[in-house]
Design an enzyme around this catalytic site. Structure first.
Site, PDB file in Angstrom:
ATOM      1  N   ASN A  32       0.886  -1.172   0.000  1.00  0.00           N
ATOM      2  CA  ASN A  32       0.000   0.000   0.000  1.00  0.00           C
ATOM      3  C   ASN A  32       0.919   1.216   0.000  1.00  0.00           C
ATOM      4  O   ASN A  32       1.467   1.589   1.031  1.00  0.00           O
ATOM      5  CB  ASN A  32      -0.886  -0.026   1.258  1.00  0.00           C
TER       6      ASN A  32
ATOM      7  N   LYS B  16       0.260   4.245  -0.366  1.00  0.00           N
ATOM      8  CA  LYS B  16      -0.323   5.478   0.187  1.00  0.00           C
ATOM      9  C   LYS B  16       0.001   6.653  -0.746  1.00  0.00           C
ATOM     10  O   LYS B  16       0.070   6.459  -1.959  1.00  0.00           O
ATOM     11  CB  LYS B  16       0.170   5.686   1.620  1.00  0.00           C
TER      12      LYS B  16
ATOM     13  N   HIS C 279      -9.546   1.660   4.370  1.00  0.00           N
ATOM     14  CA  HIS C 279      -8.305   1.807   5.143  1.00  0.00           C
ATOM     15  C   HIS C 279      -8.535   2.775   6.305  1.00  0.00           C
ATOM     16  O   HIS C 279      -9.283   3.751   6.168  1.00  0.00           O
ATOM     17  CB  HIS C 279      -7.190   2.324   4.227  1.00  0.00           C
TER      18      HIS C 279
ATOM     19  N   GLU D  14      -6.835   5.082   7.468  1.00  0.00           N
ATOM     20  CA  GLU D  14      -6.528   6.497   7.191  1.00  0.00           C
ATOM     21  C   GLU D  14      -7.702   7.171   6.490  1.00  0.00           C
ATOM     22  O   GLU D  14      -7.979   8.351   6.710  1.00  0.00           O
ATOM     23  CB  GLU D  14      -5.233   6.597   6.357  1.00  0.00           C
TER      24      GLU D  14
ATOM     25  N   GLU E   5      -5.960  -4.693  10.248  1.00  0.00           N
ATOM     26  CA  GLU E   5      -4.934  -3.689  10.519  1.00  0.00           C
ATOM     27  C   GLU E   5      -5.259  -2.943  11.808  1.00  0.00           C
ATOM     28  O   GLU E   5      -6.061  -1.983  11.795  1.00  0.00           O
ATOM     29  CB  GLU E   5      -4.882  -2.678   9.363  1.00  0.00           C
TER      30      GLU E   5
ATOM     31  N   GLY F 294       2.087   2.316  10.673  1.00  0.00           N
ATOM     32  CA  GLY F 294       3.078   3.372  10.515  1.00  0.00           C
ATOM     33  C   GLY F 294       3.740   3.797  11.820  1.00  0.00           C
ATOM     34  O   GLY F 294       4.436   4.804  11.877  1.00  0.00           O
TER      35      GLY F 294
ATOM     36  N   SER G 276       2.912  -2.064  10.296  1.00  0.00           N
ATOM     37  CA  SER G 276       4.348  -2.169  10.584  1.00  0.00           C
ATOM     38  C   SER G 276       4.915  -3.554  10.306  1.00  0.00           C
ATOM     39  O   SER G 276       5.838  -4.003  10.988  1.00  0.00           O
ATOM     40  CB  SER G 276       4.658  -1.734  12.019  1.00  0.00           C
TER      41      SER G 276
END
Ligand code: PGA
Length: 254
Positions: free
Chosen positions: A13, A15, A98, A100, A170, A176, A216
């Site tokens: 991904n 991003k 996701h 985010e 996730e 991250g 991560s």
């Protein structure tokens, strides 16, 4: 072991990283790595890299994914991209829900469900993201949150359509942050998601659904996570942007 029923999927991904010219350099490094991998390899790139990625990966083992899709076929939705726009551009995978997008772009369980339906109807494979926030884990409601997100996202999705759905677990606190879930924590929730799928669709569909871990994941921790019975690959952010790291992840999954 039921794990053998599933081919692991390693999905990068990216991003909001890599311009098209930067993408070209990385993809050229990734192509030979994916050739020898015994897993599926997907790169989920920014919209502006799709054309470059599709052209460069033609005839290779790398599949191209997008990071979002709108649920309407067309219309006045400034800044959005439809499923047909993606498929016509050569995209075969799409990340939906996701954290985010849930955190920064008002993505809700309802819109995640609508996007998932539209993507599946267009023939895309969906990487559906679910996961709890740190406060939710601390409150002991991880399973409740993950079950709600999974069931809501899959409302109206048939067992047949589940062949084109990958679930990415996730935990938001691990994304991250360098703070990876332990192998056991990740396995526990992925196994729970499989149970949720079994309740909804039956054992055969649950056993065949690919469930990834994300957050991560890196060359150091991948082997332990991927060895777990219910973890069938990874959705990888940071470590998907460096060819050497991605290579190690493909090897760990193979
Ligand atoms: P990370 O991101 O690997 O950088 O934690 C994972 C993701 O957000 O999919």
């Amino acid at each position: 072991m039921n794990k053998t029923l599933r081919t692991p999927v390693i999905a990068g991904n990216w991003k909001m990283n890599k311009t098209a010219s930067e993408a070209e350099i990385l993809i050229k490094e990734l192509i030979p790595l994916a050739e020898n991998a015994a897993c599926e390899t997907v790169i989920c790139v920014p919209f502006t890299d799709i054309s470059t990625a599709v052209t460069l990966t033609k005839g290779t083992k790398i599949k191209v994914g997008a990071q979002n899709v709108h649920f309407k076929a067309s219309g006045a939705f400034t800044g959005e991209i439809s499923a047909k726009m993606l498929t016509e551009a050569g995209v075969t995978y799409v990340v939906i829900g996701h954290s985010e997008r849930r955190q920064y772009f008002n993505e809700t369980d309802l819109t995640v469900n609508r996007r998932t339906k539209a993507a599946l109807e267009a023939g895309l494979t969906v990487i559906l993201c679910v996961g709890e926030m740190l406060s939710e884990r601390e409150d002991g409601i991880t399973e409740t949150v993950v079950e709600l997100q999974t069931v809501a996202a899959l409302t109206g999705i048939t067992a047949e359509q589940m062949k084109n759905v990958i679930i990415a677990y996730e935990p938001v606190w691990a994304i991250g942050t360098g703070k990876v879930a332990t192998d056991e924590q990740a396995e526990e929730v992925c196994a729970f998601i499989r149970k949720v799928l079994e309740t909804k669709y039956g054992k055969e569909t649950a056993d065949k659904t690919v469930i990834q871990y994300g957050g991560s994941m890196n060359p150091k921790n991948a082997a332990g996570l991927l060895a777990k019975e219910n973890i069938d690959g990874g959705l990888i952010g940071g470590a998907s942007l460096k060819a050497d790291d991605f290579k190690a992840l493909l090897e760990a999954a193979s």
